[in-house]
Every structure is written in structure tokens, then in C-alpha cells.
Design a protein around this motif. Structure first.
Motif, PDB file in Angstrom:
ATOM      1  N   VAL A   1      -4.698   1.990   5.705  1.00 11.30           N
ATOM      2  CA  VAL A   1      -5.198   0.951   4.795  1.00 11.30           C
ATOM      3  C   VAL A   1      -4.316  -0.291   4.895  1.00 11.30           C
ATOM      4  O   VAL A   1      -4.805  -1.419   4.899  1.00 11.30           O
ATOM      5  CB  VAL A   1      -5.258   1.477   3.349  1.00 11.30           C
TER       6      VAL A   1
ATOM      7  N   ALA B   1      -2.390   5.728   3.836  1.00  4.13           N
ATOM      8  CA  ALA B   1      -1.725   4.501   3.334  1.00  4.13           C
ATOM      9  C   ALA B   1      -1.380   3.587   4.493  1.00  4.13           C
ATOM     10  O   ALA B   1      -1.605   2.371   4.446  1.00  4.13           O
ATOM     11  CB  ALA B   1      -0.467   4.877   2.553  1.00  4.13           C
TER      12      ALA B   1
ATOM     13  N   PHE C   1     -10.588   7.515   2.375  1.00  2.76           N
ATOM     14  CA  PHE C   1      -9.547   7.389   1.336  1.00  2.76           C
ATOM     15  C   PHE C   1     -10.192   6.932   0.033  1.00  2.76           C
ATOM     16  O   PHE C   1     -11.312   6.452   0.023  1.00  2.76           O
ATOM     17  CB  PHE C   1      -8.465   6.388   1.758  1.00  2.76           C
ATOM     18  N   SER C   2      -9.448   7.065  -1.045  1.00  2.00           N
ATOM     19  CA  SER C   2      -9.887   6.435  -2.301  1.00  2.00           C
ATOM     20  C   SER C   2      -8.662   5.910  -3.037  1.00  2.00           C
ATOM     21  O   SER C   2      -7.531   6.340  -2.797  1.00  2.00           O
ATOM     22  CB  SER C   2     -10.655   7.428  -3.172  1.00  2.00           C
ATOM     23  N   TYR C   3      -8.933   4.913  -3.893  1.00  2.32           N
ATOM     24  CA  TYR C   3      -7.851   4.302  -4.674  1.00  2.32           C
ATOM     25  C   TYR C   3      -7.531   5.216  -5.850  1.00  2.32           C
ATOM     26  O   TYR C   3      -8.401   5.878  -6.388  1.00  2.32           O
ATOM     27  CB  TYR C   3      -8.291   2.941  -5.215  1.00  2.32           C
TER      28      TYR C   3
ATOM     29  N   VAL D   1      -3.290   4.772  -2.555  1.00  3.27           N
ATOM     30  CA  VAL D   1      -4.447   5.402  -1.917  1.00  3.27           C
ATOM     31  C   VAL D   1      -4.126   6.860  -1.599  1.00  3.27           C
ATOM     32  O   VAL D   1      -2.967   7.215  -1.380  1.00  3.27           O
ATOM     33  CB  VAL D   1      -4.848   4.677  -0.604  1.00  3.27           C
TER      34      VAL D   1
ATOM     35  N   THR E   1      -1.039  -1.067  -4.258  1.00  3.70           N
ATOM     36  CA  THR E   1      -2.301  -0.326  -4.269  1.00  3.70           C
ATOM     37  C   THR E   1      -2.003   1.098  -3.828  1.00  3.70           C
ATOM     38  O   THR E   1      -1.328   1.310  -2.816  1.00  3.70           O
ATOM     39  CB  THR E   1      -3.295  -0.988  -3.290  1.00  3.70           C
TER      40      THR E   1
ATOM     41  N   SER F   1      -2.050  11.599   2.903  1.00  2.00           N
ATOM     42  CA  SER F   1      -2.099  10.359   2.102  1.00  2.00           C
ATOM     43  C   SER F   1      -1.132   9.315   2.648  1.00  2.00           C
ATOM     44  O   SER F   1      -1.383   8.109   2.553  1.00  2.00           O
ATOM     45  CB  SER F   1      -1.791  10.669   0.636  1.00  2.00           C
TER      46      SER F   1
ATOM     47  N   ILE G   1       0.866  -1.187   0.000  1.00  3.81           N
ATOM     48  CA  ILE G   1       0.000   0.000   0.000  1.00  3.81           C
ATOM     49  C   ILE G   1       0.901   1.235   0.000  1.00  3.81           C
ATOM     50  O   ILE G   1       1.768   1.358   0.864  1.00  3.81           O
ATOM     51  CB  ILE G   1      -0.900   0.051   1.263  1.00  3.81           C
TER      52      ILE G   1
ATOM     53  N   ASP H   1      -9.128  11.137   1.131  1.00  2.00           N
ATOM     54  CA  ASP H   1     -10.323  11.590   0.415  1.00  2.00           C
ATOM     55  C   ASP H   1     -11.438  11.851   1.421  1.00  2.00           C
ATOM     56  O   ASP H   1     -12.147  10.912   1.825  1.00  2.00           O
ATOM     57  CB  ASP H   1     -10.753  10.508  -0.596  1.00  2.00           C
TER      58      ASP H   1
END
Ligand code: PGI
Length: 438
Positions: free
Chosen positions: A242, A239, A309-311, A299, A297, A235, A226, A302
């Protein structure tokens, strides 16, 4: 150019598959329906309504497929047992189903191929789903009974076992996003399922210690690197969060007996209690972790997304799944797992879906050869960095049913012509054959 002899002498190379993705014979010899039989037959759930009714017809063609493994020179083969084939209602034995796995194991051993068995690769007996499935705490005891039976049945010949394949997928994709069977979209259910999956894992490990004294048992998780998708400090925070929800959630409890505190907070917020007795079972010591690595991934923070968060899409070359090709992530995650958990590791899945075309009886998947070479190099780098990596299973032996993507994604080193069920070694299989002799 990397050579097989660069790896430790006892390092094993293999390929991996899963029952529902290759066996077919969905209604034959007493097999009962799984949640994936019902899900794939539900309109709109899979591409073109594809399902595993026939798949690669491996149930009938397993001898031919094993001959191909032998021709390539593979040391080992990772496959899963279809729980509803051996216990159609999740509990009572279907001897014809059991006989298939006895034949499969015996054929592998006759061809000097070491069997690695995954007990659960997503095909829960539908009859158990009707009793609540992974939401019912009793599922752990049903799984324990199934595991005990299989250990007794095959444990004399099979010494490497994996309890679950990717509990993150079973819980998050099955119960939160709904992309996978049983297609629920409920965060609280996903949390309950995650916990019961790990409880089932712990019970199976306890049973294993009683039934297979000279065997090794582990858990396979998807391991994703991640990374922050932009340079905002938030961010980086997202990360790290996530990473805890995807990676630490399914590794920490099994080794440390406790969830990451962010996960505990979410459980408490959802009013779910975690019993210490559960955590003790979940933390029953294992012998190795299986690592399914494919990609990283990205992220970003968000605030508009409920999860914060968003991808985001990265800009590296991608496979047919839209997954970035990122071999460095394999190295990073192997070192991370070694330093945090200090357990032996097997790469139980790594591979790519490619735009494979059969032309003049050949599939020139040069991109897959490059993919495998780069990831082999990173695996070797990890070994040289002190990671106790014991093997590498390519996903997959042959093209097969790619879940919600149906037959549209080809991961195999062997091409399957589904109209004729003909198998054709792709260039990557021919390359691997030479590599294994190098
Ligand atoms: O997608 C390729 C394979 C599946 O065919 C296997 O059954 C499954 O074990 C498996 N897991 C992953 C990685 C998990 C993942 C799921 C969703 C999105 C990104 C990664 C990739 N694969």
C-alpha cells in the motif's frame, strides 16, 4: 517548549488554502464551472449539498484576509489558482479572472508575504472534463498552456510554484472510490488519470524552465505513514504494498522516471501502455517535493477484499476527520523522503479539523495548539536529523469548504462564521502569533 528561533533562520512558516475551498464568487466575473462546481451541485455528493458558490467569499475579502495573515506574522501563503476562473473553457483567457490573481499577488507582496502558488488543486474546468478530462492524453498539453500563461503572468513576482496538489487524490478519490469529483468508480480510469496527471506535471515543469529562470517548482503529494494494523507477517507485506501505491507511485516516476514495479504490473494487467517518452517528461527534474502530512494509515491483510487489504482504525486520539494524531509519522516520512529522493522538502499541508466552538467571541482550540506544537517538534527533529526541510504551511488559514464534508469540518486557525463571513482568530492563531515572535 519549542521556539521559532530553534528553526533555521530562513525557514518559513505559512498557511495554505485552495481556490475552490475559499474563493466563492463561483459565477462572477466570467469564471467558468469546474468539475467541483458540478459535483457539489449534484444531489448526494456533498454533506447537506454544501458547495463552493460562496465559501469564505475570499474573492471579495482577500485584502482583509491578507491583513489577518500579516497580523499573525506569517512569512508565506500557499494558495491555488482556479483554472476555470482564468480560462473558463480551459483554453481562452478571462482577463477579469487573471486580474484577481494579479491583485492577490500584489497585495501579498505589499504585506511582505511570500506567495506560493499551486496551479491545480482539483478544480478542473468542466469544459475539459467534457473532452475527457484527466482521461484524455491531450489534457497534459492544455495544462502546459495554462501553466505557461500563468508563469508569464505572475512569474515576475512569484518564484515558488507547485504544479499539482495530490495527484493521488485526483486519481484515486476522483476516479476509483468516487468520493471526489468527477465521481467515477473505475480502477482502469484511475490508472489512466494518474498517468496523465503526472504527464501534465512534467510538461508544466518543462514550461517552467523556459518561463521562470529564477524560480523553484515542485510537486505536492499526500504522504501517509502506512503501518500494519496487526502483527501478522502478511500485514507487514500489505503495508509495504500500500505504501508503494500511495506514496512511491507519485514520487518515484518524478525522480527516477519509473513507477514502482507493482504499479507497472497493474498497468500492464489493465492493458495500459507506458511510453518511455512519457516517463522522460514525467521525470523532468524538480526543485522540491511538497509534503501534505496528516496522519498514519493502518492496513491489514484481507483475502476477502479484491485489493487484498483493508483499513483498520488505530487507537490513538483522533481529529474530527477520524484521523489519528501521529506526529511521529511526520518525522518518519520526512526522513524516508529525504533518504529516497534527496530533494528539498516543504510541508505544504499539516493541520487538524477540530470541534471548534465560538463562545463569547473566542475559540479555545487548545487541542490544535498541541497538535501544531507536536508536529513542529517533529519537523525540527527531522531538520536536526539532516532533512533539508525549508518551510511549513499549516492547513488551513481559515475554515473552508472541506470537499465532500462541506462546511462541517473546521481546519482553520481563523474561525469563519459563514452566516456573517466574520473572521475570528482562534486561540491557535494567537498562539502562532506569539510563536512566530519567539
Ligand atoms: O482534508 C484537509 C485537506 C484538504 O482540505 C485539502 O484541500 C487537501 O489538499 C488535503 N489533503 C489531505 C490529505 C489527503 C487525504 C485524503 C483522503 C484521506 C486521507 C488523506 C487533507 N487535505
Amino acid at each position: 517548549m519549542i521556539r521559532r528561533s530553534d528553526f533555521p533562520k530562513d525557514f518559513i512558516f505559512g498557511t495554505a488554502t485552495a481556490a475552490y475551498q475559499i474563493e466563492g464568487a463561483a459565477n462572477e466575473d466570467g469564471r467558468g464551472p469546474s468539475i467541483w462546481d458540478v459535483f457539489s451541485h449534484t444531489p448526494g455528493k456533498t454533506l447537506n449539498g454544501d458547495n463552493g458558490d460562496v465559501a469564505c467569499d475570499h474573492y471579495h475579502r482577500y485584502k482583509e484576509d491578507i491583513k489577518l495573515m500579516k497580523e499573525i506574522g506569517l512569512d508565506a501563503y500557499r494558495f491555488s489558482i482556479s483554472w476555470p476562473r482564468v480560462m473558463p473553457d480551459g483554453k481562452n483567457i478571462n482577463q477579469k479572472g487573471v486580474d484577481f490573481y494579479n491583485r492577490l499577488v500584489d497585495e501579498l507582496l505589499e504585506n511582505d508575504i511570500v506567495p506560493f502558488i499551486t496551479l491545480y488543486h482539483w478544480d478542473l474546468p468542466y469544459a475539459l472534463y467534457e473532452k475527457g478530462g484527466w482521461l484524455n492524453p491531450d489534457i497534459a498539453l492544455y495544462f502546459r498552456a495554462y501553466a505557461t500563461f500563468m508563469f508569464n503572468e505572475l512569474g515576475d513576482r512569484v518564484k515558488h510554484w507547485i504544479t499539482l496538489n495530490e495527484p493521488w487524490c485526483s486519481s484515486f478519490l476522483g476516479y476509483f472510490t468516487g468520493e471526489h469529483a468527477p465521481g467515477h468508480k473505475d480502477l482502469q480510469e484511475a490508472l489512466i488519470a494518474a498517468h496523465n496527471l503526472l504527464r501534465a506535471h512534467g510538461h508544466a515543469v518543462q514550461a517552467f524552465r523556459e518561463e521562470v529562470k529564477d524560480g523553484k517548482v515542485g510537486l505536492t503529494n499526500v504522504v501517509m505513514k502506512i503501518e500494519p494494523g496487526d502483527s501478522k507477517p502478511e500485514s507487514f507485506l500489505v503495508a509495504s504494498l500500500v505504501d508503494k501505491f500511495v506514496n512511491a507511485w507519485y514520487h518515484d516516476p518524478v525522480v527516477f522516471g519509473k513507477y514502482p514495479e507493482e504499479a507497472v504490473a497493474l498497468y500492464l494487467e489493465k492493458g495500459l501502455q507506458i511510453l518511455d517518452s512519457d516517463m522522460n517528461i514525467i521525470a523532468t527534474p524538480i526543485d522540491f517535493f511538497g509534503v501534505n502530512y496528516y496522519t498514519r494509515t493502518l492496513v491489514i491483510f484481507d483475502p476477502n477484499n479484491p485489493l487484498g487489504f483493508s483499513y483498520v482504525q488505530g487507537d490513538l486520539p483522533k481529529t474530527e476527520m477520524g484521523w489519528e494524531i501521529y506526529p511521529q509519522g511526520l518525522f518518519d516520512m520526512l526522513v524516508y523522503l529525504k533518504e529516497r529522493y534527496r530533494l528539498p522538502l516543504y510541508i505544504t499541508e499539516n493541520g487538524m479539523a477540530g470541534p471548534d466552538k465560538l463562545e463569547n467571541g473566542r475559540v479555545q482550540d487548545t487541542y490544535r495548539i498541541e497538535y501544531l506544537e507536536k508536529h513542529f517538534e517533529k519537523a525540527l527533529e527531522a531538520i536536526n536529523a539532516g532533512v533539508d526541510l525549508k518551510g511549513y504551511f499549516i492547513w488551513s488559514l481559515m475554515d473552508n469548504f472541506e470537499w465532500a464534508y462541506g462546511y462541517s469540518k473546521r481546519f482553520g486557525i481563523i474561525y469563519v462564521d459563514y452566516n456573517t463571513q466574520k473572521r475570528i482568530l482562534k486561540d491557535s492563531a494567537l498562539w502562532l502569533k506569539e510563536f512566530l515572535k519567539s
